[in-house]
Design an enzyme around this catalytic site. Structure first.
Site, PDB file in Angstrom:
ATOM      1  CG  ASP A  66      -2.872   1.508   7.171  1.00  0.00           C
ATOM      2  OD1 ASP A  66      -3.650   0.536   7.093  1.00  0.00           O
ATOM      3  OD2 ASP A  66      -3.216   2.659   6.855  1.00  0.00           O
ATOM      4  CG  ASP A 109      -1.765   1.194   1.349  1.00  0.00           C
ATOM      5  OD1 ASP A 109      -2.442   1.494   0.353  1.00  0.00           O
ATOM      6  OD2 ASP A 109      -1.770   1.844   2.402  1.00  0.00           O
TER       7      ASP A 109
END
Length: 699
Positions: free
Chosen positions: A594, A402
């Site tokens: 995350d 990401d």
């Protein structure tokens, strides 16, 4: 479904541990049971909670039958590693037996005794050193568990006496016991080494109440209480510093040795060590929910998710011993009965087989290797939830990242302002800050932060957010637009386009484009070097998924060295793209995110890696591996530890099976004696166990 844990104090027999696990799984009402030989804990999942007491009693009976000296202890959620001396080890009494038996063993040789006196002394030496093993073998035989090391050693040594090989009968039992002694030392040394790696549990907390300080168990402190942390002490619970300033050592949690400065208002986590000043901390989490408890729980329970190699060895061990025993039976009976060969010679060869037939070297050293790798990784700030994920890291050839919070810091800052016409850059920022004052978007907040002055919201009216485009508002009676190119196109306003790796925010006033603000999400430090290090670990493809504009995402990807980039993605688009990547990739695919917004993709990945997840419950829940800092460089460290662990485990398998196979062949041809057989059993076990300790080494 309910889970409970039983501690098995004194468990040192790997073969018995395997049998306890197998028999527990056969109990009616048990869904799954796994035993961890390293921490001596049996984890059991049961279907119906009302059967709990009955199942525990059945397990206790199984343990009592197989290992009478082992004590079964019911554990709660919070437990500690046992550092007690095990009864499975040979203690002082056992050492005295070894010495007396050893002295008796050499007397006939020194005095050149023969006949009855020789037999008598050897028999006395044998009874002293072997009686305990013989009794245990008889008990296990009646319990329906014949194929264990006690029974095999008893048959082999009694057989040696039966064919007149008295010295070898005593020697095998004597050196077996000496080997068991050193094996016990090696196992305990490994256990203590692993335990010390994750020995971050605080012993006490200084609770402050009514201006008095009381030393209490951290479990007795609750949310809202205040604790005092003195220099040199571990911070026992997660909380916020309300008074004091200090430097803390975070290496227990993050693996980073660089001290971190802590001021009033900062969050501190359990497991940090206070280096200097006195700190007063308001507790924000109960002990069982604290960071240190979550880490210990993850590391200690990692063994319940066994690596494929561990599962293979467990299955292999179940078949190996019976096969070798029946082969020994065939060797001892077929040549004398059908070919007329000397029975004592072929019986001796059979007894050599029996001595080698215990797979302890593999059953002990393989789980130790994986547990050591997991312990070493945790010390480096990489939490791996199981041996299966540690071994799986070796098969990863594609890593998907990401962008925000992984490649970049996720903290937006204004990095450039352009103005057109008579408007100054200061006026552009002021106008944009007024317009963004009602917004909760990170980009809007960064503009307000860049303005840095108090905002008079009474100057703003008719505020309207336009999804995916920007903001429209009246400021000082002027119509103001703040947003992307699409917003200006909708209002037929031509913009001066700007290229940047940051997010472009156009500012318009009364139908004209008057300025441009560039908001950039900073790259993480060393990210370019970290990506290079990750690629060096045999990673073929690196891919980045981002919700940012495609052009921006591509520029970031090119800058850090990512092979392929996807931009303009909504959360559901990320899952679709990731599914496509999974189908197109031969090896395993890891996803790095995350841990909060990326939970669906983390869960779908072969191996989900959560970044910067210090104290994040969502990240720990969704991922398979948790990096306790914001550094993606830790992924390369985790992969190195995985490769090192795999190498050590493979060495142990090849060495143990290789030596056993060689001695089995030599034994079958009458070349190997029981002395070589004892080495192939306990000697190989000790070497393999000591080799496993190397898995603790952090790369």
């Amino acid at each position: 479904m309910k889970e409970f844990i039983l501690g098995l104090e004194g468990l040192n027999c790997a073969s018995c541990a395997s049998k306890i696990e197998k028999l527990t799984n056969e109990i009616d009402g048990v869904d799954n049971a796994t035993i961890d030989f390293v921490t001596k804990r049996l984890r059991v999942n049961i279907v119906e909670e009302d059967r709990l007491k009955g199942i525990i009693e059945e397990i206790k009976n199984i343990v009592k039958r197989l290992e009478p000296d082992v004590k079964v202890v019911e554990e709660g959620h919070d437990h500690q590693y046992s550092h007690d001396h095990d009864h499975g080890d040979i203690g002082r009494k056992g050492i005295i037996k070894i010495i007396i038996s050893g002295i008796l063993f050499v007397i006939p040789w020194l005095l050149k005794l023969d006949g009855i006196p020789r037999l008598t002394i050897y028999l006395a030496a044998y009874i002293i050193i072997g009686m305990e093993i013989i009794i245990r073998a008889i008990k296990n035989l009646f319990a329906g568990q014949p194929f264990d090391e006690n029974f095999l050693m008893t048959v082999a040594t009694l057989g040696a006496f039966a064919i007149g090989e008295y010295p070898e009968g005593v020697a095998v039992m004597l050196f077996y016991q000496v080997g068991e002694f050193f094996q016990g030392l090696a196992v305990n040394h490994s256990r203590k080494s692993i335990s010390s790696l994750v020995d971050i549990r605080p012993d006490y907390a200084n609770l402050e109440k009514n201006e008095e300080i009381t030393v209490v168990n951290p479990q007795d402190v609750h949310i809202g209480d205040y604790i005092i942390v003195k220099p040199g002490e571990k911070i026992p619970l997660d909380g916020v510093v309300v008074q004091g300033k200090s430097s803390v050592d975070t290496s227990n949690i993050t693996g980073e040795s660089v001290p971190r400065t802590i001021n009033t208002g900062d969050m501190v986590l359990s497991g940090f060590v206070n280096r200097e000043g006195l700190l007063k901390v308001e507790v924000k989490k109960e002990f069982q929910d604290s960071t240190v408890s979550k880490i210990l729980d993850l590391v200690e329970n990692a063994s319940s998710k066994k690596a494929p190699t561990e599962n293979f060895i467990t299955k292999f061990a179940r078949y190996y011993t019976p096969v070798v025993v029946f082969t020994a039976l065939a060797i001892g009976l077929i040549p004398p009965l059908f070919l007329g060969h000397d029975i004592s010679d072929w019986a001796y060869r059979a007894f050599v087989f029996l001595v080698i037939s215990c797979p302890c070297a593999l059953v002990i050293s393989i789980p130790l290797g994986f547990f050591g790798g997991i312990g070493g990784a945790s010390k480096a700030g990489v939490l791996i939830k199981g041996g299966n994920y540690l071994e799986g890291l070796n098969e990863v050839d594609t890593i998907v990242f990401d962008k925000t919070g992984t490649i970049t810091k996720g903290t937006f800052k204004v990095t450039g302002v352009d103005s057109y016409g008579e408007t100054t850059t200061e006026e552009i920022v002021e106008l944009a800050a007024l317009g963004e004052s009602y917004s909760n978007h990170p980009i809007g907040k960064s503009i307000v932060e860049a303005y840095g002055k108090e905002i008079d919201k009474t100057r703003v009216s008719n505020y309207r957010e336009i999804a995916g485009k920007g903001i429209e508002a009246e400021i000082d009676s002027n119509k103001v637009l703040i947003g992307n190119k699409k917003l200006f196109e909708d209002n037929n306003i031509r913009v001066e386009e700007k290229e940047s790796i940051g997010t472009i925010v156009y500012v318009g006033k009364n139908g004209a484009h008057i300025g441009t603000i560039v908001v950039s999400d900073e790259l993480k430090e060393n990210v370019i070097k970290d990506i290079k290090n990750i690629k060096s670990e045999e990673i073929k493809n690196t891919i980045m998924l981002s919700g940012d504009k495609k052009e921006t995402a591509i520029k970031v990807g090119e800058l850090v060295g990512i092979d392929k980039v996807y931009g303009d993605l909504l959360p559901q688009d990320k899952v679709k793209i990731f599914e496509k990547i999974l189908k197109e990739t031969k090896g395993k695919v890891a996803f790095v995110g995350d841990g909060v917004n990326d939970a669906p993709v983390l869960a779908r990945a072969d191996i989900g890696i959560a970044m910067g997840a210090l104290g994040s419950d969502a990240a720990i829940e969704a991922s398979d591996i948790v990096i306790m800092t914001d550094e993606i460089g830790k992924i390369a460290i985790g992969m190195k530890i995985a490769k090192n662990t795999k190498r050590i485990v493979t060495q142990n398998i090849v060495f143990a099976l290789g030596v056993k196979l060689i001695v089995l062949v030599l034994g079958a041809f009458g070349v190997a004696t029981m002395w070589e057989a004892v080495f192939a059993d306990v000697g190989v076990s000790i070497i393999a166990i000591l080799n496993s300790i190397r898995a603790l080494k952090i790369q």
